[in-house]
Design an enzyme around this catalytic site. Sequence first.
Site, mmCIF file in Angstrom:
data_model
loop_
_atom_site.group_PDB
_atom_site.id
_atom_site.type_symbol
_atom_site.label_atom_id
_atom_site.label_comp_id
_atom_site.label_asym_id
_atom_site.label_seq_id
_atom_site.Cartn_x
_atom_site.Cartn_y
_atom_site.Cartn_z
ATOM 1 N N GLU A 152 25.683 20.150 50.261
ATOM 2 C CA GLU A 152 25.096 21.498 50.387
ATOM 3 C C GLU A 152 24.174 21.594 51.584
ATOM 4 O O GLU A 152 23.343 20.694 51.825
ATOM 5 C CB GLU A 152 24.328 21.796 49.095
ATOM 6 C CG GLU A 152 24.562 23.163 48.555
ATOM 7 C CD GLU A 152 26.032 23.462 48.275
ATOM 8 O OE1 GLU A 152 26.709 24.022 49.165
ATOM 9 O OE2 GLU A 152 26.508 23.141 47.176
ATOM 10 N N HIS A 153 24.338 22.675 52.334
ATOM 11 C CA HIS A 153 23.488 22.961 53.498
ATOM 12 C C HIS A 153 23.542 21.847 54.537
ATOM 13 O O HIS A 153 22.520 21.531 55.159
ATOM 14 C CB HIS A 153 22.025 23.184 53.063
ATOM 15 C CG HIS A 153 21.823 24.503 52.383
ATOM 16 N ND1 HIS A 153 21.710 25.692 53.070
ATOM 17 C CD2 HIS A 153 21.734 24.825 51.070
ATOM 18 C CE1 HIS A 153 21.532 26.680 52.204
ATOM 19 N NE2 HIS A 153 21.569 26.181 50.976
ATOM 20 N N GLY A 188 27.483 37.385 45.163
ATOM 21 C CA GLY A 188 26.104 36.900 45.023
ATOM 22 C C GLY A 188 26.004 35.695 44.107
ATOM 23 O O GLY A 188 24.938 35.367 43.609
ATOM 24 N N ASP A 209 32.758 27.656 54.088
ATOM 25 C CA ASP A 209 33.389 28.618 53.187
ATOM 26 C C ASP A 209 34.723 29.109 53.736
ATOM 27 O O ASP A 209 35.725 29.188 53.026
ATOM 28 C CB ASP A 209 32.468 29.817 52.962
ATOM 29 C CG ASP A 209 31.090 29.383 52.511
ATOM 30 O OD1 ASP A 209 30.961 28.229 52.076
ATOM 31 O OD2 ASP A 209 30.155 30.191 52.593
HETATM 32 C C1 GLA Z 1 26.683 29.215 52.404
HETATM 33 C C2 GLA Z 1 27.209 29.100 53.822
HETATM 34 C C3 GLA Z 1 27.894 27.753 54.042
HETATM 35 C C4 GLA Z 1 26.988 26.608 53.599
HETATM 36 C C5 GLA Z 1 26.440 26.863 52.204
HETATM 37 C C6 GLA Z 1 25.424 25.833 51.779
HETATM 38 O O1 GLA Z 1 27.726 29.259 51.498
HETATM 39 O O2 GLA Z 1 28.096 30.143 54.111
HETATM 40 O O3 GLA Z 1 28.278 27.631 55.381
HETATM 41 O O4 GLA Z 1 25.977 26.405 54.530
HETATM 42 O O5 GLA Z 1 25.830 28.129 52.102
HETATM 43 O O6 GLA Z 1 26.015 24.594 51.659
#
Ligand code: GLA
Length: 512
Positions: free
Chosen positions: A59-60, A156, A205
Site C-alpha cells: 500500500e502506498h 469511495g 489501480d
Molecule cells: C490509490 C492510488 C494507487 C495507490 C493506492 C495506495 O488507490 O490510486 O495508485 O497509491 O491508493 O496503495
Amino acid sequence: MQQENFVPTTNSVMDIYAESKIPGQIKRYRDLFQEFKTIYGFDPEFVARSPGRVNIIGEHIDYAGFPVLPMAVDRDCLIAVATTKLDSKVRLANVNPKFTRAEFSFVDKERIVDIDDTVHEWTNYFKAGYKGMLESLKLDAPVGMFCLMDGSVPSGAGMSSSSALVCTSSIATMIANKKCLSKNDIVQIAIASERYVGTNGGGMDQTASIMSHADAATFIEFHPKFITTPVHFPATLPAISFVVANTMVVADKVVSAPVCYNLRVVETKVAAMILANKLGLLSERPQTLKEVMDLFFAGSEEPKYATVTERWIFRLGRMLELVEQFITQHDGYSLAEMAEAAGLSEDEIHARFMSKYPVRADVFHIYARAIHVYSEALRVVQFRDVCERNQDTVEDSQVVLHQLGRLMNESQVSCRDNYHCSCKELDDLTLICRKAGAYGSRLTGAGWGGCTVSMVPEDQEQEFIQRVKDEYFRPRFPDYTEEQLSNVIFSSRPSSGAFIYRKRTAINPYGG
Ligand code: GLA
C-alpha cells in the site's frame, strides 16, 4: 505484437466472469442493452469493461516506485457505446439514477475537452479517460458517442471505482474510433489521465484493472521497467480465499487529497530527496525512494545473491538502516527543516513538489513514511516469494497461511502507525476479521476508510462472513437487509482484466 498484448474482445460473458456469476451478469448485460435502447432508441455497438481491484499487499508504495500485488475483482465498470460520424459530441447516461446525464463536445485536437476538477462529478472521470486517449490518438474529428454506464464497484471504498471508470472510458473512446493500442499503452494513458482529476496517483489501480488475469494476483513493477507478472496463490489445504469488507466510511480521495493522499506523495518524495542529499546522490536527480535505492546500490559493493528475492531483502534491509541513520527527526519536519535536510530551498521544495498538487501540513512525517515504504516493499516481495515457493505442493499449509497472514497484518500496522492512512473503523474491522478466523486482515487501497481485505480459509469462508456481519455490521447498521449486507462483505476471487464485449446475436448474451 501478440494477441495477449491487446484488450480481448468476446461475445460471451462466460469469458469474463466466473461460472457462479454468469446468470447475474447475463441479466445485467441484458438490462444494460435494453436501457440503452430505451434512452437512445437504438442498440449499442459494443460494451467496454474494466474492473475494480483489491490490493492484497503493497500500500502506498507504487508512487515510490516499488512493486505491488493487487488482483482485479469481478465488480466492474461497463460502458455500452454506439457511435455516429455526424458529430463529435459525447452523450453520457448512467443506469444509476443518482448520476445525472450529461453531454459535452470535443473542443479541438489540443484541448480535447475541458475538465473542471473543482466540481466533483462522475462525468469528470469519463472525460479524463476520453481526453487521455484522444491526446494520444491525435484525431482531428473523433466520432460522436452515445454512452450508458453501469458501475458495480462501490465508490469511495478503496476498490478503485474511479480508475475502473477512467480505464473503461479510455477503452471505449479507442474502440469507438476504431483504433487498437496495446494494453501497456492504455495503462499509461489511463494513469496519466486520472491525474487530470485531482490525485497524484501511482499506477497500481489502472494496471490491475487492465492487465489482470483470472486466478492470479498481479505483481506490478514500475521501475526501472514496467513489468506485470501473474502470481498464483499457494496450493494450501484449505485453499485461500479473500473476503472484502467495507467499513462504510466513505473516503473521498480527491476531496481529502491535500491533507491525505497527495500529502503522502510529497512526503515520500521529500524523503527521497533527503536520503539522496545525505548519500551524495542529489546530482543524479532521483525522484522516488526506489530510485534512491537503485542509485545507492549502483555504486556500492554487494554480496553475491542466490535469488532476486535475496537481493530485494538485502537492499531493502539496508535502506531501512539508512533511513534510521539519516532521517533523524521522528516527530516530523517543518518545511524549513525538511528543505535544509534535503539541501534545497523552501521555494525549490514548493516548486518541485507542492505547486501542481497543493498540499496542507505544518509537520511532514518524513521518517515514518520512509520506514513504511521500504518495509512495505519488503513485505510485498516476501509475500510473492512465499506464494511462488508453494505452488504445486505445500508441506505444511498452516505455516504458509500464517506466513502470508502475518505479512498482511504487519502491513496494516505500518499503514496505521507509520503511514497514518488507517482509521478507527478500519482498525476495528481488521481486528474483528482476525478474531473471526482471518489469517491476515488489512485495509486495501488508499485507506482513511473504505474496505479491508482478509485472507481466510476457503472452507470457513461463510462462517467467517457471518461472524463479521454479526460483530461489525449488525450492531452498527441494524436496518441493513441481507441484500445490503451482501454488498458490504463478500468473497472475492481474482478476476480477469479489461474486456470488450460485442453481442453476437440480438438476444443471446451467451454468445451461442
Ligand atoms: C490509490 C492510488 C494507487 C495507490 C493506492 C495506495 O488507490 O490510486 O495508485 O497509491 O491508493 O496503495
